[in-house]
Design an enzyme around this catalytic site. Sequence first.
Site, PDB file in Angstrom:
ATOM      1  N   LEU A 122     173.566 -33.496  42.808  1.00 31.31           N
ATOM      2  CA  LEU A 122     172.192 -33.976  42.887  1.00 31.31           C
ATOM      3  C   LEU A 122     172.118 -35.027  43.983  1.00 31.31           C
ATOM      4  CD1 LEU A 122     170.705 -34.589  39.299  1.00 31.31           C
ATOM      5  CD2 LEU A 122     169.696 -33.241  41.140  1.00 31.31           C
ATOM      6  N   ASP A 123     171.071 -34.971  44.815  1.00 26.57           N
ATOM      7  CA  ASP A 123     170.890 -35.980  45.853  1.00 26.57           C
ATOM      8  C   ASP A 123     170.818 -37.367  45.232  1.00 26.57           C
ATOM      9  OD1 ASP A 123     170.765 -33.969  47.750  1.00 26.57           O
ATOM     10  OD2 ASP A 123     168.575 -33.862  47.697  1.00 26.57           O
ATOM     11  N   SER A 124     171.202 -38.385  45.999  1.00 22.68           N
ATOM     12  CA  SER A 124     171.153 -39.754  45.478  1.00 22.68           C
ATOM     13  C   SER A 124     169.734 -40.163  45.097  1.00 22.68           C
ATOM     14  CB  SER A 124     171.725 -40.728  46.517  1.00 22.68           C
ATOM     15  OG  SER A 124     170.990 -40.653  47.731  1.00 22.68           O
ATOM     16  N   ALA A 126     167.551 -38.250  43.786  1.00 23.38           N
ATOM     17  CA  ALA A 126     167.086 -37.421  42.668  1.00 23.38           C
ATOM     18  C   ALA A 126     167.647 -37.928  41.350  1.00 23.38           C
ATOM     19  CB  ALA A 126     167.499 -35.969  42.883  1.00 23.38           C
TER      20      ALA A 126
END
Length: 352
Positions: A122-124, A126
């Site tokens: 997961l993107d930071s 998100a």
Amino acid sequence: MAAAEAAAAVGVSSLLKADPAPVLESAGTAAATAATSSAMAAAAALAAAARTGSEARVSKPALATKLLSLSGVFAVHKPKGPTSAELLNRLKEKLLAEAGMPSPEWTKRKKQTLKIGHGGTLDSAARGVLVVGIGRGTKMLTSMLSGSKRYVAIGELGKATDTLDSTGNVTEEKPYDKITQEDIESILQKFTGNIMQVPPLYSALKKDGQRLSTLMKRGEVVEAKPARPVTVYSLSLQKFQPPFFTLDVECGGGFYIRSLVSDIGKELSSCANVLELTRTKQGPFTLEEHALPEDKWTIDDIAQSLQRCSSLLPAELALKKSKPEESNEQVLSCECITLNETKGEDDVIKTL
């Protein structure tokens, strides 16, 4: 523990045997009685503290053994801010601290490795469900990459960024005032089903063994990866309040929500970036029902979660119960595993 209780008993006994002062009035007698009661209470508290400390010390090896015996797949709630790898390290540190490991008293004993990893980065920026494997469960994480995922994404029309989300630098601005809800809904079908998608430059995909996002941050010139086949099972517009629009997306592995939002902006003759992103489901794990918040990152809570979540997995992935590790014969080391959500040469296990 016995010494502490004995000391406390001696203290009380001394108090009770001391020569009492002449009792001149009832108030003095009451004060003396109160003082004696306070001393007895203090001694009892001291003995209880000694017992508690002893029990805590005894429980550490048992907790370490239990930690080593954990095996399976569960989910945690990733907040905005940390990367998936940083969150995994935070989880690992909390578990090691709870188990009192590594402890100097265990350093000469048999070495045992605690394996822990996550599947599906997961993107930071998100938040949401992050699936974690522990013990032999790390071998099951590959299946999490190809399984379906569900997201709620808030996009912003009129602005494009280099990262395709709100964390990047604005690279383009275009008008959006004439875009209607019907315009957005009419194009969503183009992004549903088996489609081709170009991944973002800022991503976990690799070139010569290094992440594209790392190369971009260094200022190096990076060519976009070619479009690749991805699957979108469902896509719907939940809300439209210009310039913001909310999407509910269910997709397969290797799909990028940032690319989807950017492509939707271009299809509308404007541009767009992701403002907020939440993963609400990954495989059978949902944010509301299965993702453990950080205050539940304990050995007991994870053991319970592993037991509950085992019924969610396909029969072919179900793990046999682990044999209890030999107590008093292990020292913990840690191996953290990250699986990149990619295919082919990028689909590797990385040991941190």
